[in-house]
Design a protein around this motif. Structure first.
Motif, short mmCIF file in Angstrom:
data_model
loop_
_atom_site.label_atom_id
_atom_site.label_comp_id
_atom_site.label_asym_id
_atom_site.label_seq_id
_atom_site.Cartn_x
_atom_site.Cartn_y
_atom_site.Cartn_z
N LEU A 58 -4.23 -4.51 1.36
CA LEU A 58 -3.29 -5.14 0.43
C LEU A 58 -3.96 -5.45 -0.91
O LEU A 58 -3.34 -5.30 -1.97
CB LEU A 58 -2.74 -6.43 1.04
CG LEU A 58 -1.53 -6.29 1.95
CD1 LEU A 58 -1.19 -7.62 2.59
CD2 LEU A 58 -0.33 -5.74 1.20
N ALA A 59 -5.20 -5.87 -0.87
CA ALA A 59 -5.92 -6.16 -2.11
C ALA A 59 -6.08 -4.89 -2.94
O ALA A 59 -5.91 -4.91 -4.17
CB ALA A 59 -7.28 -6.78 -1.80
N ALA A 60 -6.41 -3.77 -2.29
CA ALA A 60 -6.55 -2.51 -3.01
C ALA A 60 -5.20 -2.04 -3.56
O ALA A 60 -5.13 -1.52 -4.68
CB ALA A 60 -7.14 -1.45 -2.07
N LEU A 102 3.24 -9.16 9.12
CA LEU A 102 4.54 -9.02 8.47
C LEU A 102 4.75 -10.03 7.33
O LEU A 102 5.26 -9.64 6.26
CB LEU A 102 5.67 -9.13 9.50
CG LEU A 102 6.29 -7.83 9.96
CD1 LEU A 102 7.40 -8.09 10.96
CD2 LEU A 102 6.82 -6.99 8.80
N PRO A 103 4.42 -11.30 7.49
CA PRO A 103 4.60 -12.22 6.36
C PRO A 103 3.80 -11.82 5.12
O PRO A 103 4.22 -12.11 3.99
CB PRO A 103 4.12 -13.57 6.92
CG PRO A 103 4.28 -13.45 8.40
CD PRO A 103 3.97 -12.03 8.70
N LYS A 104 2.68 -11.15 5.32
CA LYS A 104 1.90 -10.69 4.17
C LYS A 104 2.64 -9.59 3.42
O LYS A 104 2.61 -9.54 2.19
CB LYS A 104 0.53 -10.19 4.64
CG LYS A 104 -0.32 -11.27 5.30
CD LYS A 104 -1.63 -10.71 5.85
CE LYS A 104 -2.42 -11.80 6.56
NZ LYS A 104 -3.69 -11.29 7.15
N TRP A 105 3.35 -8.74 4.15
CA TRP A 105 4.18 -7.73 3.49
C TRP A 105 5.38 -8.39 2.82
O TRP A 105 5.79 -7.99 1.73
CB TRP A 105 4.61 -6.66 4.47
CG TRP A 105 3.55 -5.64 4.76
CD1 TRP A 105 2.93 -5.40 5.94
CD2 TRP A 105 2.98 -4.72 3.82
NE1 TRP A 105 2.01 -4.40 5.81
CE2 TRP A 105 2.02 -3.96 4.51
CE3 TRP A 105 3.18 -4.48 2.46
CZ2 TRP A 105 1.27 -2.97 3.89
CZ3 TRP A 105 2.43 -3.48 1.85
CH2 TRP A 105 1.50 -2.74 2.55
N ASP A 106 5.97 -9.37 3.49
CA ASP A 106 7.09 -10.10 2.85
C ASP A 106 6.66 -10.65 1.50
O ASP A 106 7.38 -10.51 0.49
CB ASP A 106 7.54 -11.26 3.75
CG ASP A 106 8.21 -10.81 5.03
OD1 ASP A 106 8.74 -9.70 5.07
OD2 ASP A 106 8.19 -11.60 6.00
N ALA A 107 5.50 -11.27 1.47
CA ALA A 107 5.02 -11.88 0.23
C ALA A 107 4.70 -10.82 -0.82
O ALA A 107 4.99 -11.00 -2.02
CB ALA A 107 3.78 -12.73 0.52
N PHE A 108 4.10 -9.72 -0.40
CA PHE A 108 3.78 -8.65 -1.35
C PHE A 108 5.04 -8.11 -2.01
O PHE A 108 5.11 -7.99 -3.24
CB PHE A 108 3.03 -7.52 -0.64
CG PHE A 108 2.89 -6.28 -1.48
CD1 PHE A 108 1.89 -6.18 -2.43
CD2 PHE A 108 3.78 -5.22 -1.34
CE1 PHE A 108 1.77 -5.05 -3.23
CE2 PHE A 108 3.67 -4.09 -2.13
CZ PHE A 108 2.66 -4.00 -3.07
#
Length: 355
Positions: free
Chosen positions: A343-345, A262-268
Motif C-alpha cells: 500500500l505504501a508503494a 480490508l479496512p486498509k483498502w477501504d481507507a485507501f
C-alpha cells in the motif's frame, strides 16, 4: 497485490497442528500409487465438509483445474451447449467453448455483480447440458443471493441441466460473509468443485475434488482421470488430511487476515475517490475495483508494476470471446500478510503521478 489465494504456510507450521497419529500417518506412509478416487480417509474428511455427502460422492483430483477439465470433458460433446458466467476464470469459458457452442451470461456490476436468472433462462437451448458458475466470484468477490441460487437450481432441474459450481473460495471472506450452501447438497445434478489452494491457502498440495450425487458422472470422471494424473500425490493427501482435520483453525486464521486487510483498502479508496470506484466484496480475498484515470487501466497497471513493483491484474486478463467484459477494472487481493508495504508503494506511485 493481486493474489487470489489466502496466506500459505510452511510444512513445519502445518505439521505443528498435527496430532501424533496424523504425524505418524505422514512419516510412515508408503510411497506407492494411491487410489484414483482419493485416499478413503481423505475422502471421508472432505465429505465431512458438506451437509449431506457420503464418501462415495467424492472424487479427488490433482488440483481444481483437473476437475474442471474432467467435468467439461465428461458432460459435454460437440453437439452440446454450455452456459458460463463472465468475467470468470479462463478455463471455465475456454474448455466448454473448445468442446461445443457456449453462451456467456455477464454478471451485472450495477447489481452487485449478481447473476440475472432470466438471462440464464433466455440462453438455454434444447441441447444445453451445463451451466458453470463461481461464487464467491473470481475476480469480484461477489456471492450470489441465496434466493437466486435456488432459482437457478430450479431452472436447471426443470431442463435437466448440470450445474458446475466453482466453490473454491467458500469459507473465506470478511466476518459476516454469507456463503452459499454447496450445490452438491442442494441439487442432484450439482457438481461442487473445491480445492486446498484458495480458502485454505495450500496450493502447493495440488489436492482438489468434486462432490456430486450423480455417481455415474463421478465414475466417468474417475475413468478419465486414469489418462490424466492417475492418482494424487500420496504425501499431499496426508498433508491435506491434516489441514482438513484442522480446517476451522486454518480458515479462522485466513479470514482474520482478510479482516485486517480490508479496512486498509477501504481507507485507501476513500482517499482517492477521483481515481477509483470501490465496492467491498462479499467474500473471498479479492475485489475488482474500477479505475477512472484518464490513462486507462492497462497503462496504469503497466506503469505501476514497472515503476513501483506493485502488481495488479488489469481486466483485460478476464476478456471473453463470448461477449463484452469490463475494460476499466483490475483485480486486487487481500488474503496475504504484508499489505502495508504494498500500500505504501501504491500510495507513493499515485502521489508521484499527481505531482
Amino acid at each position: 497485490m493481486t493474489a487470489s489465494d489466502a496466506q500459505s504456510m510452511s510444512l513445519r507450521d502445518l505439521m505443528a497442528m498435527a496430532t501424533p497419529e496424523e504425524r505418524a500417518g505422514f512419516d510412515d506412509m508408503w510411497l506407492g500409487y494411491t487410489e484414483t478416487y482419493g485416499a478413503p480417509d481423505l475422502r471421508t474428511a472432505i465429505a465431512g465438509t458438506y451437509a449431506a455427502q457420503p464418501v462415495e460422492n467424492i472424487l479427488c483430483f490433482a488440483g481444481a483445474s483437473e476437475g474442471i477439465f474432467a467435468a467439461n470433458t465428461v458432460l459435454l460433446n460437440r453437439d452440446s451447449h454450455a452456459i458460463v458466467v463472465t468475467p470468470n476464470y479462463q478455463s471455465h469459458e475456454s474448455l466448454p467453448a473448445t468442446i461445443c457452442a457456449a453462451t456467456a451470461v455477464p454478471l451485472d456490476p450495477d447489481d452487485g455483480w449478481s447473476l440475472d436468472i432470466d438471462r440464464v433462462a433466455a440462453a438455454i437451448k434444447p441441447n444445453t447440458k451445463l451451466v458453470t458458475i463461481n461464487f464467491p466470484h473470481n475476480p469480484t468477490g461477489a456471492i450470489l443471493p441465496l434466493d437466486r441460487c435456488h432459482a437457478l437450481i430450479e431452472l436447471c432441474r426443470h431442463h435437466g441441466i448440470y450445474i458446475l459450481h466453482d466453490e473454491i473460495f467458500n469459507g473465506l471472506g470478511p466476518t459476516g460473509a454469507q456463503h452459499l450452501p454447496f450445490v452438491a447438497d442442494l441439487y442432484e445434478r450439482g457438481l461442487s468443485l473445491n480445492v486446498m489452494s484458495k480458502s485454505y491457502g495450500l496450493p502447493g498440495l495440488r489436492i482438489g475434488w468434486i462432490a456430486c450425487q450423480d455417481r455415474d458422472v463421478l465414475s466417468r470422471m474417475e475413468r478419465l482421470k486414469h489418462y490424466l494424473s492417475i492418482c494424487n500425490s500420496g504425501p499431499s493427501e496426508r498433508l491435506a488430511l491434516i489441514a482438513l482435520n484442522h480446517r476451522d483453525q486454518i480458515l479462522a486464521r485466513n479470514c482474520a487476515i482478510v479482516d485486517e486487510n480490508l479496512p486498509k483498502w477501504d481507507a485507501f479508496f476513500a482517499r482517492h475517490p477521483d481515481l477509483f470506484d470501490w465496492k467491498r466484496p462479499d467474500g473471498s480475498c479479492m475485489a475488482f475495483p474500477r479505475y477512472k484515470g484518464a490513462d486507462g487501466v492497462e497503462a496504469f497497471t503497466k506503469s505501476l508494476v514497472e515503476d513501483s513493483g506493485v502488481l495488479f491484474l488489469p481486466s483485460t486478463i478476464y476478456r471473453s470471446d463470448l461477449g463484452d467484459t469490463p475494460t476499466d477494472r483490475f483485480r486486487l487481493g487481500f488474503g496475504r500478510t504484508g499489505l502495508d508495504e504494498g500500500l505504501a508503494a501504491l500510495e507513493a506511485h499515485i502521489m508521484r503521478n499527481r505531482a
